[in-house]
Design an enzyme around this catalytic site. Sequence first.
Site: not given
Ligand code: F6P
Length: 320
Positions: A103, A125
């Site tokens: 996104d 994603t």
């Molecule tokens: O967008 C992918 C994702 O893994 C989501 O499922 C999750 O909420 C987020 O990224 C976690 O982000 P970060 O790795 O920045 O903590």
Amino acid sequence: MKRIAILTSGGDAPGMNAAIRAVARKAIFEGMEVYGINYGYAGLVAGDIRRIDTPDVGDIIQRGGTVLYSARYPEFSTEEGQLKGIEQLNKFGIEGLVVIGGDGSYHGALALTKRGFPAIGIPGTIDNDIPGTDFTIGFDTAINTVLESIDRIRDTATSHVRTFIIEVMGRNAGDIALWAGVAGGADDIVIPEHNFDMAQVAKRVRDGRDRGKKHCLIILAEGVMNGHEFAEQLKEHGDFHARVSVLGHVVRGGSPTARDRVLASKFGSYAVDLLKEGRGGLCIGILNNQVVASDIVETLESKKHQPDVSLYNLNHQISY
Ligand code: F6P
């Protein structure tokens, strides 16, 4: 168009490397020059850009993560960040950009498009939460990783006659929980896109117990609440001695499935076809098994991702 660049941005997803490989190889096949931008939009603004040749993308189709690295870079939403990014692209003589990500990455591509720089978005994603496509790169691998964990947890749950709450990623979307839950025969699936009633969840657990069921598995999407909070609320309706398992980032890693590699290869190749024709401002997707391109502005501004909620009803009817 003679010179293009690729970047990956946001949370990495298995299959991003297969997409990088496909973009690079197809572009070179078409006589174009390819550049890789490290660390997503952060690297773009910093000018962390390098030439990519055929051998640079060898031996990566099977690897999880992204060889171009990734970053979350909210600063790219500013005018200053976007103008700096375009300045760097111009400096390297780059005429078109392929952005692989979710996104936030698409919003960056949208901003470049609005400023007149041709960018193409490829959905990458694990969350599957991108409008304009039925599936994103990484989703299939993620649900298979969750499924493997569900199967393992079921073994221990059965041995101890226990209830498990398995929390899975997905940000605000319930796709991972839904698909893995149905595939794993979950007793209940809790997602942000469907109301749930804790008393009913508890009843499902109790009914299963009363019928002599040895395990109870509840798949919880992180967008609803966290697993420990859920366990506390469930306790108010009966003490099931529930255990909580948070799968977290484990689900983001690993070798991509064949389906993700093929999807990534198709998307990557098509992105080059579009740029070769001088077309930008588009995002690629797969709709009803057809690879399609749609206007990135219209897709992001007027379409919303919807998970297949029929899976929720299906699960209620066949898994109890
Ligand atoms: O967008 C992918 C994702 O893994 C989501 O499922 C999750 O909420 C987020 O990224 C976690 O982000 P970060 O790795 O920045 O903590």
